[in-house]
Enzyme design. Structure first.
Site, PDB file in Angstrom:
ATOM      1  N   PHE A 193       0.854  -1.188   0.000  1.00  0.00           N
ATOM      2  CA  PHE A 193       0.000   0.000   0.000  1.00  0.00           C
ATOM      3  C   PHE A 193       0.888   1.235   0.000  1.00  0.00           C
ATOM      4  CE2 PHE A 193      -2.306   3.605   1.581  1.00  0.00           C
ATOM      5  CZ  PHE A 193      -3.455   3.557   0.807  1.00  0.00           C
ATOM      6  N   ASP A 212       9.152   2.988   2.273  1.00  0.00           N
ATOM      7  CA  ASP A 212       7.968   3.789   2.539  1.00  0.00           C
ATOM      8  C   ASP A 212       7.678   3.694   4.045  1.00  0.00           C
ATOM      9  OD1 ASP A 212       5.468   4.833   2.945  1.00  0.00           O
ATOM     10  OD2 ASP A 212       4.566   3.929   1.169  1.00  0.00           O
ATOM     11  N   LYS A 258       2.201  11.481   7.148  1.00  0.00           N
ATOM     12  CA  LYS A 258       1.325  11.238   8.287  1.00  0.00           C
ATOM     13  C   LYS A 258       1.740  11.975   9.562  1.00  0.00           C
ATOM     14  CE  LYS A 258      -1.238   7.415   6.556  1.00  0.00           C
ATOM     15  NZ  LYS A 258      -0.884   6.259   5.742  1.00  0.00           N
TER      16      LYS A 258
END
Ligand SMILES: *Cc1c(COP(=O)(O)O)cnc(C)c1O
Length: 401
Positions: free
Chosen positions: A141, A226, A255
């Site tokens: 993802f 990531d 985030k």
């Protein structure tokens, strides 16, 4: 009158149905807690997919945001601002990176890395024009843009959205032999999550990343980690790569980089990769704006100066042990690192969603993922008492089945 039901009805009528949220309408947050419109309190065990690691409405980040908003919010990168250089300096010192490129969303950071690494492949590695390949993992993802969903293996993420860009190769996550076999002379990068979050908190086998690092170095492949979800303390270290004893060539963060106040992401690079981007070749109107930089600086400061990373390691350990001690015939697996945790249920349990509903009734908000898994990722400021309280309620909900 504005009621919970009327807001949900309006959302349903006017909004695209690309999410299926729990029916709780939140109006306030502080630390590990959020409150709904009726004043019910919940322990947040999702932290906005790890964007509020520092806890909801952290007062020092809030203060930095207000102070900067009163002075200057946006200049665009056509001019300079007095926050960007400080942000660069602080993030570089903290992570040991040499180059930084600020963006907004996580997906933009991923796209930025893909652009940079392809150009690096042509200009530095010497790959023939338009032949660059990037290896990614199954069940990855990395976001929702066209470029990214094109190399997703999740049918929901990609079906009906093609045609997609070429240049990506998929290898199973955690399988070093499969990674080795996917490498060709045109491989410019390996893009991978240290722990696959959306896939259900999948921790790779020990030694996988050491092997990956070795092969990337040997074949001149840029290792892009990531860390948008695993980074910034979530797994009990600043970056999850520290658990593996390796260093990425390019690290993506987002985030919690803003503590949940604002979209801020960044590409961090310790190789020459970002050096290939010249004026006019990449950019973003909001990327690196002074408000974002001021917020990110305060968010990083809170994370490091208030001991949140150490707390994540200690509370994660306590939480995971507590979950493992639950006696229940429907728990298949408990896994994770730091406060990035998951409980996988057996198929006979009938899906994780109803257990998340039961937890909600007890004052805990957690997210079901991929049918049978409950993800648990509270803000990193959670205390021992709060962990123990949460474990009690998980035990009650999962044992009663
Ligand atoms: C959330 C996430 C992204 C995408 O970030 P957005 O800000 O939603 O675009 C990318 N990679 C990982 C690992 C993520 O968890």
């Amino acid at each position: 009158m504005t009621t919970t039901a009327s807001l949900i009805e309006t959302e349903y009528r006017l909004g695209a149905h690309n999410y299926k949220p729990l029916d709780v309408v939140l109006s306030r947050g502080e630390g590990v807690y959020v409150w709904d419109m009726e004043g019910n309190r919940y322990l947040d065990c999702l932290s906005a997919y790890s964007a509020v690691n520092q806890g909801h409405c952290h007062p020092k980040i809030f203060k930095a945001m207000i102070e900067q908003a009163q002075k200057l919010t946006l200049t665009s990168r056509a001019f300079r601002n007095d926050q960007l250089a400080h942000f660069y300096e602080e993030i570089a010192a903290l992570t040991g990176s040499h180059k930084v490129l600020p963006m907004n969303s996580g997906a933009e950071a991923v796209e930025t890395a893909i652009k940079a690494v392809r150009k690096w492949g042509y200009e530095v590695k010497g790959v023939a024009e338009d032949k660059a390949e990037i290896i990614v993992c199954s069940n990855n993802f990395h976001g929702r843009t066209m470029g990214i969903v094109g190399f997703s293996t999740d049918p929901d993420a990609r079906t009906g959205f093609g045609p997609f860009a070429p240049g990506f190769k998929v290898a199973p996550f955690g399988d070093i032999d499969a990674f080795r076999e996917a490498i060709t002379e045109n491989t410019v990068a390996f893009l991978v999550e240290p722990i696959q979050g959306e896939a259900g908190v999948i921790v790779p086998p020990a030694g996988y990343f050491a092997g990956v690092r070795e092969l990337c170095t040997k074949y001149g492949i840029t290792l892009i980690l990531d860390e948008i979800q695993t980074g910034l303390g979530r797994t009990g270290k600043l970056l999850a790569e520290e658990h593996e004893g390796i260093e990425a060539d390019v690290t993506l963060i987002g985030k919690a980089l803003s503590g949940g106040f604002y979209p801020v992401s960044a590409v961090l690079s310790n190789s020459e990769v970002l050096g290939v981007l010249k004026p006019g070749q990449h950019g973003s109107t909001f990327g690196g704006n002074p408000l974002a930089c001021a917020i990110a600086r305060a968010a990083l400061k809170a994370l490091t100066e208030e001991g949140m990373i150490e707390n994540s390691a200690r509370m994660g350990e306590r939480f995971q042990t507590g979950l493992r001690d639950i006696r229940s015939n429907i728990i298949k697996d408990v896994r994770g690192r730091g406060l990035m945790l998951a409980v996988e249920l057996v198929p006979e349990a009938g899906g994780a969603r109803k257990y998340c509903e039961a937890l909600k009734a007890r004052g805990i908000l957690a997210k079901d993922t991929h049918g049978d898994t409950i993800r648990i990722a509270p803000p990193l400021v959670i205390t021992e008492d709060q962990v123990d309280w949460a474990v009690e309620h998980f035990a009650a909900v999962l044992a009663s089945a």
